[in-house]
Design a protein around this motif. Structure first.
Motif, PDB file in Angstrom:
ATOM      1  N   ILE A 141       0.963  -8.978   3.069  1.00  0.00           N
ATOM      2  CA  ILE A 141       1.729  -7.975   2.328  1.00  0.00           C
ATOM      3  C   ILE A 141       0.894  -7.453   1.160  1.00  0.00           C
ATOM      4  CG2 ILE A 141       3.746  -7.585   0.875  1.00  0.00           C
ATOM      5  CD1 ILE A 141       5.174  -9.741   2.610  1.00  0.00           C
ATOM      6  N   HIS A 200      -0.314  -3.545   2.246  1.00  0.00           N
ATOM      7  CA  HIS A 200       0.881  -2.692   2.145  1.00  0.00           C
ATOM      8  C   HIS A 200       0.580  -1.246   1.753  1.00  0.00           C
ATOM      9  CE1 HIS A 200       0.757  -3.601  -2.172  1.00  0.00           C
ATOM     10  NE2 HIS A 200       1.575  -2.583  -2.344  1.00  0.00           N
ATOM     11  N   GLU A 260       3.963  -7.588   8.752  1.00  0.00           N
ATOM     12  CA  GLU A 260       4.395  -8.160   7.476  1.00  0.00           C
ATOM     13  C   GLU A 260       4.105  -7.218   6.311  1.00  0.00           C
ATOM     14  OE1 GLU A 260       2.261  -9.675   9.577  1.00  0.00           O
ATOM     15  OE2 GLU A 260       3.074 -11.625  10.093  1.00  0.00           O
ATOM     16  N   ALA A 261       3.156  -6.323   6.483  1.00  0.00           N
ATOM     17  CA  ALA A 261       2.817  -5.356   5.433  1.00  0.00           C
ATOM     18  C   ALA A 261       3.478  -4.002   5.666  1.00  0.00           C
ATOM     19  CB  ALA A 261       1.310  -5.185   5.357  1.00  0.00           C
TER      20      ALA A 261
END
Length: 88
Positions: free
Chosen positions: A5, A9, A30-31
């Protein structure tokens, strides 16, 4: 997952993000999710330099990000959540 993340991101679906210019599935999921939530929050909340935008305007802006900043499926999931929660 937390490291992904933090590291990824700011990557964008079309490869225009930073710092690594990852694109599509190269970006860990997850990001991808926090990246979209970060944009949603930035548009929908007051900032020192501008007031929050109305939710319909926020959602319209996010729809325009399909397949450029974020994948279509992820945006559609966010829109479903907003609709289910009766936020709009």
């Amino acid at each position: 997952p937390l490291l992904a993340i933090i590291k990824f991101h700011h990557e964008r679906w079309d490869g225009s993000g930073y710092p690594w210019k990852l694109k599509q599935e190269e970006i860990p999921v997850e990001a991808r999710i926090p990246g979209l939530v970060d944009v949603f929050k930035a548009l929908a909340t007051d900032r020192p330099y501008r007031p929050r935008r109305p939710l319909p305007e926020v959602l319209a802006s996010i729809r325009q990000m399909k397949d450029t900043l974020f994948e279509t499926e992820l945006i559609e999931a966010l829109l479903r959540v907003v609709d289910e929660l009766k936020i709009a």
